[in-house]
Design an enzyme around this catalytic site. Structure first.
Site, mmCIF file in Angstrom:
data_model
loop_
_atom_site.group_PDB
_atom_site.id
_atom_site.type_symbol
_atom_site.label_atom_id
_atom_site.label_comp_id
_atom_site.label_asym_id
_atom_site.label_seq_id
_atom_site.Cartn_x
_atom_site.Cartn_y
_atom_site.Cartn_z
ATOM 1 N N LYS A 79 75.726 13.598 15.928
ATOM 2 C CA LYS A 79 76.566 12.422 16.218
ATOM 3 C C LYS A 79 76.371 11.347 15.164
ATOM 4 O O LYS A 79 75.246 11.127 14.693
ATOM 5 C CB LYS A 79 76.199 11.900 17.618
ATOM 6 C CG LYS A 79 77.073 10.760 18.135
ATOM 7 C CD LYS A 79 76.689 10.403 19.577
ATOM 8 C CE LYS A 79 77.537 9.275 20.143
ATOM 9 N NZ LYS A 79 77.158 8.922 21.537
ATOM 10 N N SER A 154 80.793 8.775 25.058
ATOM 11 C CA SER A 154 81.120 8.485 23.686
ATOM 12 C C SER A 154 80.870 9.645 22.719
ATOM 13 O O SER A 154 81.419 9.640 21.615
ATOM 14 C CB SER A 154 80.314 7.267 23.227
ATOM 15 O OG SER A 154 78.941 7.555 23.203
ATOM 16 N N SER A 178 77.113 9.381 28.096
ATOM 17 C CA SER A 178 77.810 9.807 26.873
ATOM 18 C C SER A 178 77.499 11.199 26.355
ATOM 19 O O SER A 178 78.163 11.668 25.435
ATOM 20 C CB SER A 178 77.537 8.812 25.753
ATOM 21 O OG SER A 178 78.432 7.746 25.858
HETATM 22 N N1 GLN Z 1 80.865 5.050 28.846
HETATM 23 C C1 GLN Z 1 79.681 4.235 28.933
HETATM 24 C C2 GLN Z 1 79.883 2.974 28.125
HETATM 25 O O1 GLN Z 1 80.957 2.794 27.613
HETATM 26 C C3 GLN Z 1 78.494 5.016 28.459
HETATM 27 C C4 GLN Z 1 78.461 5.135 27.008
HETATM 28 C C5 GLN Z 1 77.237 5.845 26.528
HETATM 29 O O2 GLN Z 1 76.556 6.523 27.275
HETATM 30 N N2 GLN Z 1 76.938 5.620 25.265
HETATM 31 O O3 GLN Z 1 78.996 2.179 27.992
#
Ligand code: GLN
Length: 486
Positions: A79, A154, A178
């Protein structure tokens, strides 16, 4: 079967027997990327030259008789929020568009030492803020099962790349879901380890008390293999736990005898897609048939999780992102009038709308006069959520839930309404607040042929029981063998 379609463990066995080479595997993956990347758009950067050079080096090691590392010669995607020395690391943000780290994140260094091949840096929501990759500062990644749908986020690029066979496995990061939510959306396996299990050194910080790196893979065996490489204490990360990492492959057992599984009633709610509800309940019956003892548990403070998370995560983010001011990292606005203008315009032009929204929310929650009402309250609610899990784990070893309330939604469906988007993490967020580990694995498909994820949670530093249950379930089902047609 093509080489790019195979798992880490299959390819490792083939490499050991001399049936293939890392160069052949890497070429196969790079060709696959060429063939489908135009549709899926998993990657911000494809590191083809580096991959070929690393594959050649791996083949030399294998030729010299060194086949002890299961990751040797295997193409892995990382990532784009994990620092890779000499390779752009953008966090899918314009503000880091020109950032080339001078060092490797610990996980990157560990993978390199294990001999794995870096095939690229997948797309993500900007600074990992989002559930769909629609917040990427560059482009949207598409779900390989339906190109009109989001891959989750994400770590959407990491999950889509695994599902589309554009890598053999990948790393993602999970702050509120995410890794697990995109794994569910793309029909792959994603594990968020216990907070402190995997070093965060070199992971660009979003919310430091919640962030954790973990694997996204084609099956549970590969999850165990990647965990064996990345887990363990790291003196460079003060929050890394000084607890020895086990051999996670020892947890790959085919029955569930002796394991107690809890079903939290707060996770089977109205508004959930009935197809998801049905698939998860069916999965729980399979666990039972494998010998698990299933009972109900309660996690009464679940209803506060989303609110708590969006106070704490944004507060930490507003502080962590203060460093991007055009001075030391990344983008700097052109011809500023003065220093303040340079700071303000660099941030205004460099950050996307969701990141700005979070910086404003977090700055507000931390500001004098509001701190007690928001941030401190959030910390107190976090403790209550953590205690719910402590209490539940007195009577069960594992907790099973859906990973997300629906399968992958359509691109554009939720992007106009941040609150709707935030609710996609309703089942994953508490886990980060509590610090415990959790996995998502495929447990069925909707009528539209979209994957559904089963989430299995465990006690702190007990990824082994999670891997045990996930493997037993996987071996008893065939969901993980299905592939999207691209
Ligand atoms: N969707 C969640 C957020 O927008 C989690 C994102 C993540 O785990 N990085 O914060």
């Amino acid at each position: 079967m093509e080489l790019y379609q195979r798992t880490i463990h299959e390819l490792h066995n083939m490499l050991k027997k001399g049936e293939t080479t890392s160069v052949a595997i890497t070429d196969s993956v790079l060709k696959r990327i060429d063939a489908v990347e135009g549709k899926v758009k998993s990657y911000i950067t494809v590191t083809a030259d580096i991959a070929r050079a690393q594959a050649e080096a791996a083949d030399k090691r294998i030729k010299a008789g060194d086949t002890s590392s299961p990751l040797l010669g295997i193409p892995i995607a990382i990532k784009d929020n994990m620092c890779t020395e000499g390779i752009a690391t953008t966090c899918a943000s314009k503000i880091l568009g020109n950032f080339v780290p001078p060092y490797n994140a610990t996980v990157v260094a560990k993978l390199k030492q294990a001999g794995s091949v870096l095939c690229g840096k997948p797309n993500m929501d900007e600074f990992a803020m989002g559930s769909s990759t629609e917040n990427s500062g560059y482009f949207i990644t598409r779900n390989p099962w339906d190109l009109d749908r989001i891959p989750g986020g994400s770590s959407g690029g990491s999950a889509a790349a695994v599902a589309a066979d554009e890598c053999i496995g990948s790393l993602g990061s999970d702050t509120g879901g995410s890794i697990r939510q995109p794994a569910a959306c793309c029909g792959v396996v994603g594990l968020k380890p216990t907070y402190g299990r995997v070093s965060r050194f070199g992971l660009v910080a979003f919310a430091s008390s919640l962030d954790q790196i973990g694997p996204l893979t084609k099956d549970v065996t590969d999850t165990a293999l990647l965990m064996n490489v990345i887990a363990g204490h790291d003196p460079k990360d003060s929050t890394s736990a000084d607890i020895p990492a086990p051999d996670f492959t020892k947890a790959l057992k085919k029955d569930m005898k002796g394991l107690r599984v809890g079903l939290p009633k707060e996770y089977f709610i109205e508004g959930m897609d009935p197809q998801v509800d049905k698939a998860v309940r069916e999965a729980v019956r399979t666990l039972e048939a494998l010998g698990a003892k299933v009972s109900d548990v309660s996690l009464p403070h679940t209803k506060y999780a989303v609110a708590t998370y969006y106070i704490l995560a944004t507060s930490e983010a507003s502080s962590n992102l203060a460093r991007y001011d055009g001075v030391k990292y990344g983008y700097r606005a052109a011809s500023p009038k003065d220093l303040l203008d340079m700071y303000m315009r660099s941030r205004d032009e460099g950050f996307g709308p969701e990141v700005k929204r979070r910086i404003m929310l977090g700055t507000y929650a931390l500001s004098a006069g509001y701190y007690e009402a928001y941030y401190k309250k959030g910390q107190q609610a976090r403790t209550l959520i953590k205690r719910d899990f402590d209490e539940a784990f007195k009577t069960v070893d594992l907790i099973a839930t859906p990973t997300a309330p629906t399968a992958a939604f359509k691109i554009g469906e939720k992007s106009a309404d941040p609150l709707q988007m935030y609710l996609s993490d309703i089942f994953t967020i508490s886990v980060n607040l509590a610090g415990i580990p959790g996995i998502s694995l495929p447990c069925g498909f909707t009528a539209e042929n979209l994957p559904i994820g089963l989430q299995v949670l465990g006690r702190n530093f007990d990824e082994e029981s999670i891997i045990h249950a996930a493997y037993a379930y996987e071996q008893a089902t065939e969901w993980h063998t299905r592939k999207p047609t691209l």
